[in-house]
Design an enzyme around this catalytic site. Structure first.
Site, short mmCIF file in Angstrom:
data_model
loop_
_atom_site.label_atom_id
_atom_site.label_comp_id
_atom_site.label_asym_id
_atom_site.label_seq_id
_atom_site.Cartn_x
_atom_site.Cartn_y
_atom_site.Cartn_z
N LEU A 223 97.30 58.68 14.66
CA LEU A 223 97.21 60.11 14.97
C LEU A 223 95.90 60.62 14.40
O LEU A 223 95.45 60.17 13.34
CB LEU A 223 98.38 60.89 14.37
CG LEU A 223 99.73 60.80 15.08
CD1 LEU A 223 100.78 61.58 14.31
CD2 LEU A 223 99.63 61.34 16.51
N ASP A 224 95.32 61.57 15.10
CA ASP A 224 94.10 62.18 14.57
C ASP A 224 94.37 62.78 13.20
O ASP A 224 95.50 63.15 12.88
CB ASP A 224 93.59 63.28 15.51
CG ASP A 224 93.40 62.76 16.94
OD1 ASP A 224 93.22 61.54 17.08
OD2 ASP A 224 93.46 63.58 17.86
N THR A 225 93.31 62.90 12.42
CA THR A 225 93.47 63.44 11.07
C THR A 225 94.06 64.84 11.09
O THR A 225 94.91 65.18 10.26
CB THR A 225 92.11 63.47 10.36
OG1 THR A 225 91.56 62.15 10.35
CG2 THR A 225 92.25 63.95 8.92
#
Length: 359
Positions: A223-225
């Site tokens: 998942l993106d940060t």
């Protein structure tokens, strides 16, 4: 002075004396019973009439009340004559050496688990099910009685079947049973957490949430940060590989906050495909969940797993994403799980995940 030899008063004295003949007079009418010190304890054919007869009571057999015990002879089986002579140690050593030479080059025979002589291999099926969280052993026995348990594709109807949890495929109601050696978790990843187990720059990572686990876990996908939501952690390598492989097309669902107004055909455009730098990206499902003025909360479902895929699609369509949350990974939903909370997946959830990727 009274005489000791005459009169009534001398009767007692005569009775106590050694010269009275009272016993002789009594013995003339009927036979005298032997006194205790005169009794004989002879048993068998040579027993006297005065003593106890052969086979009467414990005393006659030399029981607890006394009497001599007869030595018991060793019993002989049918057809036995005399006792075989004992073998010498040298003979036993030669026999053992011959047996070793005879079986030296032969391999050990591995019997099937259902063979009567192999009861010690594996674990009982109801014990494996109970450890996996399907209830008490009695409850697991009822599952077997109801024909709801399969081992290697065959329905089990007998109790006490021994299985190897590492090799045998066990299913309950068609769902694979997760054994104790594998662990499955769902984490509601907060924004700002890096999707790695360890970050060289010292930022907060997924590994910070599972530092107290004995088994090494790894994350399924990324998942993106700045993206929040469901991310799976496990030590089942094959399952993790299939969940992220495009061949199996496991769907992921996201909630995105965008600013409108949005056209009515936005969902159709996303389903038809949006041209990106690395090719077309298509959504499987799109709907508007909530609208407050120009603020929209939309739900996007797709089976692709390319980097920043949802953000890039909506941005290319003209609606940059302010906030993004993944609410479902296949059959695993976020529900009311709070941000930063880690929970163990149930056996039913693990079974649904495995069925999703044909495991």
């Amino acid at each position: 002075m009274r005489s000791s030899g005459s009169g009534k008063s001398g009767g007692r004295g005569n009775y106590r004396g050694a010269g009275n003949n009272r016993d002789q007079k009594q013995g003339q009418g009927r036979p005298r019973k032997p006194r205790p010190e005169e009794r004989r304890y002879d048993v068998g054919p040579g027993a006297s009439q005065d003593g106890p007869k052969s086979g009467r009571g414990g005393a006659a057999r030399g029981g607890p009340k006394g009497g001599p015990k007869r030595p018991q002879e060793p019993r002989r089986g049918a057809g036995q004559g005399r006792t075989a002579p004992a073998r010498s140690r040298e003979y036993e050593a030669r026999a053992e050496e011959r047996n070793r030479e005879r079986y030296a080059g032969k391999k050990d025979v591995k019997l099937p688990k259902t063979f009567p002589g192999a009861e010690q291999e594996g674990e009982r099926l109801q014990k494996v099910l109970a450890r996996a969280g399907y209830g008490s052993r009695r409850a697991c026995e009822e599952l077997i009685e109801q024909a709801r348990v399969e081992v290697n594709g065959e329905i089990v109807l007998e109790q006490g079947l021994r299985v190897d949890p590492e090799k045998d495929e066990i299913r309950v109601d068609g769902l694979t049973v997760a054994t104790q050696s594998y662990q499955f978790f769902s984490l509601n990843k907060p924004a700002g957490v890096v999707s790695t187990m360890e970050d060289p720059e010292g930022r907060q990572s997924l590994g910070d949430y599972v530092t107290n686990r004995e088994t090494r876990l790894f994350h399924v996908g990324r998942l993106d940060t700045e993206t929040e939501g469901v991310i799976l952690l496990t030590n089942h390598g094959e399952l993790a590989h299939r969940l992220t492989h495009p061949r199996y097309g496991v769907k992921k669902t996201y909630l995105a906050h965008i600013v409108g107004p949005i056209p009515r055909d936005l969902g159709k455009r996303l389903k038809d495909g949006i041209q990106l730098e690395d090719g077309y990206a298509r959504a499987d499902h799109f709907r508007v969940v909530e609208q407050t003025g120009k603020n929209y909360l939309v739900e996007v479902t797709l089976h692709e797993g390319r980097k920043h895929i949802v953000r890039r699609m909506l941005a290319e369509a003209g609606f940059p994403v302010d906030k993004l949350v993944r609410t479902a990974f296949g059959p695993i939903t976020l529900g009311d799980q709070k941000s930063g909370w880690l929970r163990r997946l149930s056996n039913t959830e693990v079974g649904m995940l495995m069925r999703e990727v044909d495991l």
